[in-house]
Design a protein around this motif. Structure first.
Motif, PDB file in Angstrom:
ATOM      1  N   MET A   9      96.935  39.356 -53.148  1.00 52.44           N
ATOM      2  CA  MET A   9      97.856  39.798 -54.183  1.00 52.44           C
ATOM      3  C   MET A   9      97.843  38.832 -55.357  1.00 52.44           C
ATOM      4  SD  MET A   9      99.966  42.148 -54.887  1.00 52.44           S
ATOM      5  CE  MET A   9     101.400  42.579 -55.771  1.00 52.44           C
ATOM      6  N   SER A  10      97.736  37.538 -55.053  1.00 53.98           N
ATOM      7  CA  SER A  10      97.725  36.540 -56.113  1.00 53.98           C
ATOM      8  C   SER A  10      96.500  36.707 -57.006  1.00 53.98           C
ATOM      9  CB  SER A  10      97.758  35.139 -55.523  1.00 53.98           C
ATOM     10  OG  SER A  10      97.694  34.180 -56.541  1.00 53.98           O
ATOM     11  N   ASN A  11      95.346  37.021 -56.410  1.00 54.60           N
ATOM     12  CA  ASN A  11      94.148  37.258 -57.211  1.00 54.60           C
ATOM     13  C   ASN A  11      94.322  38.462 -58.111  1.00 54.60           C
ATOM     14  OD1 ASN A  11      92.736  35.080 -56.257  1.00 54.60           O
ATOM     15  ND2 ASN A  11      91.692  36.246 -54.664  1.00 54.60           N
ATOM     16  N   PHE A  12      94.969  39.500 -57.619  1.00 55.27           N
ATOM     17  CA  PHE A  12      95.212  40.691 -58.426  1.00 55.27           C
ATOM     18  C   PHE A  12      96.075  40.333 -59.626  1.00 55.27           C
ATOM     19  CE2 PHE A  12      97.770  44.362 -59.632  1.00 55.27           C
ATOM     20  CZ  PHE A  12      96.779  45.299 -59.873  1.00 55.27           C
ATOM     21  N   LEU A  13      97.148  39.577 -59.398  1.00 51.29           N
ATOM     22  CA  LEU A  13      98.026  39.179 -60.500  1.00 51.29           C
ATOM     23  C   LEU A  13      97.277  38.313 -61.505  1.00 51.29           C
ATOM     24  CD1 LEU A  13     101.326  38.349 -58.585  1.00 51.29           C
ATOM     25  CD2 LEU A  13     100.807  40.382 -59.931  1.00 51.29           C
ATOM     26  N   ASP A  15      93.961  38.225 -62.031  1.00 48.67           N
ATOM     27  CA  ASP A  15      92.896  38.978 -62.687  1.00 48.67           C
ATOM     28  C   ASP A  15      93.422  39.995 -63.697  1.00 48.67           C
ATOM     29  OD1 ASP A  15      91.112  37.544 -61.177  1.00 48.67           O
ATOM     30  OD2 ASP A  15      90.786  39.152 -59.710  1.00 48.67           O
ATOM     31  N   HIS A  16      94.591  40.547 -63.447  1.00 44.79           N
ATOM     32  CA  HIS A  16      95.119  41.620 -64.288  1.00 44.79           C
ATOM     33  C   HIS A  16      96.424  41.235 -64.981  1.00 44.79           C
ATOM     34  CE1 HIS A  16      92.069  44.252 -62.664  1.00 44.79           C
ATOM     35  NE2 HIS A  16      92.403  43.851 -61.455  1.00 44.79           N
ATOM     36  N   SER A  17      96.616  39.967 -65.244  1.00 48.39           N
ATOM     37  CA  SER A  17      97.882  39.511 -65.815  1.00 48.39           C
ATOM     38  C   SER A  17      98.153  40.125 -67.179  1.00 48.39           C
ATOM     39  CB  SER A  17      97.908  37.977 -65.902  1.00 48.39           C
ATOM     40  OG  SER A  17      96.835  37.509 -66.694  1.00 48.39           O
ATOM     41  N   THR A  18      97.142  40.278 -67.990  1.00 43.59           N
ATOM     42  CA  THR A  18      97.341  40.841 -69.326  1.00 43.59           C
ATOM     43  C   THR A  18      97.752  42.304 -69.251  1.00 43.59           C
ATOM     44  OG1 THR A  18      95.656  39.331 -70.151  1.00 43.59           O
ATOM     45  CG2 THR A  18      96.265  41.157 -71.578  1.00 43.59           C
ATOM     46  N   ARG A  19      97.134  43.045 -68.376  1.00 46.20           N
ATOM     47  CA  ARG A  19      97.492  44.465 -68.232  1.00 46.20           C
ATOM     48  C   ARG A  19      98.918  44.626 -67.710  1.00 46.20           C
ATOM     49  NH1 ARG A  19      91.972  44.631 -66.135  1.00 46.20           N
ATOM     50  NH2 ARG A  19      90.698  45.676 -67.682  1.00 46.20           N
ATOM     51  N   LEU A  20      99.265  43.812 -66.723  1.00 46.61           N
ATOM     52  CA  LEU A  20     100.620  43.898 -66.174  1.00 46.61           C
ATOM     53  C   LEU A  20     101.657  43.509 -67.211  1.00 46.61           C
ATOM     54  CD1 LEU A  20      99.873  42.371 -62.672  1.00 46.61           C
ATOM     55  CD2 LEU A  20     100.362  44.769 -63.205  1.00 46.61           C
ATOM     56  N   TYR A  21     101.340  42.490 -68.015  1.00 48.87           N
ATOM     57  CA  TYR A  21     102.250  42.082 -69.083  1.00 48.87           C
ATOM     58  C   TYR A  21     102.432  43.212 -70.095  1.00 48.87           C
ATOM     59  CZ  TYR A  21     103.995  39.818 -73.257  1.00 48.87           C
ATOM     60  OH  TYR A  21     104.723  39.521 -74.371  1.00 48.87           O
ATOM     61  N   THR A  52     106.994  35.248 -70.385  1.00 56.02           N
ATOM     62  CA  THR A  52     105.870  35.705 -69.578  1.00 56.02           C
ATOM     63  C   THR A  52     104.614  35.820 -70.429  1.00 56.02           C
ATOM     64  OG1 THR A  52     107.399  36.931 -68.168  1.00 56.02           O
ATOM     65  CG2 THR A  52     105.084  37.526 -68.021  1.00 56.02           C
ATOM     66  N   GLY A  53     104.777  36.210 -71.674  1.00 49.71           N
ATOM     67  CA  GLY A  53     103.637  36.291 -72.585  1.00 49.71           C
ATOM     68  C   GLY A  53     102.964  34.948 -72.769  1.00 49.71           C
ATOM     69  N   GLU A  54     103.749  33.893 -72.825  1.00 45.53           N
ATOM     70  CA  GLU A  54     103.192  32.544 -72.944  1.00 45.53           C
ATOM     71  C   GLU A  54     102.363  32.188 -71.707  1.00 45.53           C
ATOM     72  OE1 GLU A  54     102.180  28.858 -74.335  1.00 45.53           O
ATOM     73  OE2 GLU A  54     103.119  30.490 -75.453  1.00 45.53           O
ATOM     74  N   VAL A  55     102.864  32.531 -70.535  1.00 44.10           N
ATOM     75  CA  VAL A  55     102.135  32.254 -69.293  1.00 44.10           C
ATOM     76  C   VAL A  55     100.831  33.048 -69.260  1.00 44.10           C
ATOM     77  CG1 VAL A  55     102.219  32.464 -66.784  1.00 44.10           C
ATOM     78  CG2 VAL A  55     104.228  31.663 -68.037  1.00 44.10           C
ATOM     79  N   VAL A  56     100.897  34.304 -69.647  1.00 47.81           N
ATOM     80  CA  VAL A  56      99.704  35.152 -69.654  1.00 47.81           C
ATOM     81  C   VAL A  56      98.673  34.587 -70.629  1.00 47.81           C
ATOM     82  CG1 VAL A  56      98.844  37.439 -70.310  1.00 47.81           C
ATOM     83  CG2 VAL A  56     100.873  37.234 -68.887  1.00 47.81           C
ATOM     84  N   ARG A  91      98.214  31.470 -71.455  1.00 45.30           N
ATOM     85  CA  ARG A  91      97.603  30.289 -70.849  1.00 45.30           C
ATOM     86  C   ARG A  91      96.588  30.662 -69.771  1.00 45.30           C
ATOM     87  NH1 ARG A  91     101.353  25.257 -71.372  1.00 45.30           N
ATOM     88  NH2 ARG A  91     102.575  25.907 -73.164  1.00 45.30           N
ATOM     89  N   ILE A  92      96.890  31.696 -68.986  1.00 45.59           N
ATOM     90  CA  ILE A  92      95.948  32.164 -67.964  1.00 45.59           C
ATOM     91  C   ILE A  92      94.668  32.651 -68.629  1.00 45.59           C
ATOM     92  CG2 ILE A  92      95.528  33.989 -66.265  1.00 45.59           C
ATOM     93  CD1 ILE A  92      98.480  33.722 -65.458  1.00 45.59           C
ATOM     94  N   GLU A  93      94.802  33.441 -69.681  1.00 44.86           N
ATOM     95  CA  GLU A  93      93.630  33.958 -70.373  1.00 44.86           C
ATOM     96  C   GLU A  93      92.841  32.838 -71.044  1.00 44.86           C
ATOM     97  OE1 GLU A  93      92.335  37.073 -70.289  1.00 44.86           O
ATOM     98  OE2 GLU A  93      93.882  37.409 -68.800  1.00 44.86           O
ATOM     99  N   ASP A  94      93.524  31.846 -71.593  1.00 40.71           N
ATOM    100  CA  ASP A  94      92.826  30.700 -72.182  1.00 40.71           C
ATOM    101  C   ASP A  94      92.016  29.952 -71.123  1.00 40.71           C
ATOM    102  OD1 ASP A  94      93.824  31.309 -74.661  1.00 40.71           O
ATOM    103  OD2 ASP A  94      95.371  29.743 -74.651  1.00 40.71           O
ATOM    104  N   ASN A  95      92.590  29.780 -69.936  1.00 44.57           N
ATOM    105  CA  ASN A  95      91.863  29.111 -68.848  1.00 44.57           C
ATOM    106  C   ASN A  95      90.637  29.912 -68.425  1.00 44.57           C
ATOM    107  OD1 ASN A  95      93.488  26.845 -68.690  1.00 44.57           O
ATOM    108  ND2 ASN A  95      94.865  27.772 -67.204  1.00 44.57           N
ATOM    109  N   LYS A  96      90.761  31.228 -68.378  1.00 49.60           N
ATOM    110  CA  LYS A  96      89.611  32.067 -68.031  1.00 49.60           C
ATOM    111  C   LYS A  96      88.507  31.898 -69.072  1.00 49.60           C
ATOM    112  CE  LYS A  96      92.085  35.921 -65.877  1.00 49.60           C
ATOM    113  NZ  LYS A  96      92.349  37.359 -66.041  1.00 49.60           N
ATOM    114  N   THR A  97      88.899  31.831 -70.350  1.00 47.13           N
ATOM    115  CA  THR A  97      87.919  31.682 -71.420  1.00 47.13           C
ATOM    116  C   THR A  97      87.200  30.340 -71.318  1.00 47.13           C
ATOM    117  OG1 THR A  97      89.252  33.079 -72.867  1.00 47.13           O
ATOM    118  CG2 THR A  97      87.605  31.682 -73.930  1.00 47.13           C
TER     119      THR A  97
END
Length: 71
Positions: free
Chosen positions: A1-5, A7-13, A45-49, A51-57
């Motif tokens: 479940m954590s991987n899903f969140l 991987d898809h954090s931007t969509r869920l946001y 939550t947008g700020e957290v999302v 940061r997650i996307e920046d880390n992926k990049t």
């Protein structure tokens, strides 16, 4: 479940950010304080999302591509 969140954090946001104004408009009698608190939570939550996307990049930039040949 954590991987899903993760991987898809931007969509869920995006779904949560789109649902908040719809709920506020269509559900009568919601207290203004609740709506404002949810809006603040969405912004946080947008700020957290972000940061997650920046880390992926950064990880993608540092990852050596495979299967690419130089001519």
């Amino acid at each position: 479940m954590s991987n899903f969140l993760h991987d898809h954090s931007t969509r869920l946001y995006a779904v949560a950010a789109a649902a908040l104004p719809l709920v506020a408009f269509y559900v009568d009698g919601l207290p203004t304080e609740l709506i404002l608190a949810l809006a603040a939570a969405i912004l946080g939550t947008g700020e957290v999302v972000q940061r997650i996307e920046d880390n992926k990049t950064v990880k993608a930039l540092l990852h050596e591509p495979s299967g690419i040949t130089e001519d």
